[in-house]
Scaffold this active site. Structure first.
Site, short mmCIF file in Angstrom:
data_model
loop_
_atom_site.label_atom_id
_atom_site.label_comp_id
_atom_site.label_asym_id
_atom_site.label_seq_id
_atom_site.Cartn_x
_atom_site.Cartn_y
_atom_site.Cartn_z
CE1 TYR A 13 -3.88 -2.10 0.20
CE2 TYR A 13 -2.50 -3.30 1.79
CZ TYR A 13 -3.29 -3.32 1.25
OH TYR A 13 -4.35 -4.27 1.10
CG HIS B 3 -7.30 4.67 1.36
ND1 HIS B 3 -7.84 5.98 1.51
CD2 HIS B 3 -7.55 3.64 1.50
CE1 HIS B 3 -9.31 5.66 1.76
NE2 HIS B 3 -9.20 4.14 2.40
CG ASN C 30 -14.82 3.52 5.27
OD1 ASN C 30 -16.28 3.25 5.36
ND2 ASN C 30 -15.26 1.56 4.03
#
Length: 181
Positions: free
Chosen positions: A14, A19, A109
């Site tokens: 990631y 994000h 989220n």
């Protein structure tokens, strides 16, 4: 003492995804100021201190970021008025940043988790633009790496975002909004 939480997902997979813009801002601060993050398992984050402030990168993954933010707030006795959350925003174009003093989760989220765990939506935020989003589901878009063509612009955004965080720490949310929004 302020708590600055950069949001993202842990792991090499990631590292350069959209994000992880919040992690990238704090990583840039660490490099520029010779800071080292260390893992603090009981607080569910990587943590360092910067000018008597606490910087964290939650290790809970994005959707559970509130667990770490709450743990650090409780451990260091930090009030919600003294936190700044740095995170990605698909509604802002790449190259733009925006401070907000409160608001809804906007479908993010990580912010949704923080609101749930701190019990309010009234906390300072610095949104890092990662848009515009093409016609694909947002959960797919945010987990894509920044393409090479956007990396120079991303580097510039990280410099600006760190200047903005420093300004915010000295001058507060309202003046930061006036200068950077």
């Amino acid at each position: 003492m302020k708590l600055i939480a950069g949001l993202g997902n842990i792991g090499d997979k990631y590292c350069f995804t959209r994000h992880n813009a919040g992690f990238m801002v704090l990583d840039k601060c660490a490099v520029d100021n010779n800071l080292t993050f260390k893992e603090e398992k009981k607080l569910k984050c990587f943590i360092t201190k910067y000018n008597n402030n606490i910087l964290i990168k939650p290790t809970t993954f994005m959707n559970l970021s509130g667990e770490s933010v709450r743990a650090v707030m409780d451990y260091y006795k930090i009030d919600t008025k003294d936190i700044l959350i740095v995170y990605d925003d698909i509604a802002l174009d790449l190259g733009r940043i925006r401070f907000r003093a409160n608001g809804s989760d906007g479908g993010h989220n990580g912010i949704k988790s923080i609101i749930k765990h701190v019990g309010t939506s009234t906390f300072d935020r610095l949104k890092i633009g990662i848009g515009p989003q093409p016609n694909i589901p947002s959960e797919n878009y945010v987990l894509q790496n920044f393409p090479k063509i956007q990396l120079d612009e991303l580097k510039s955004v990280l410099v600006t975002a760190n200047e903005a965080v420093d300004f915010y720490l000295k001058e507060g949310i309202q003046k930061a909004q006036n200068k950077f929004n």
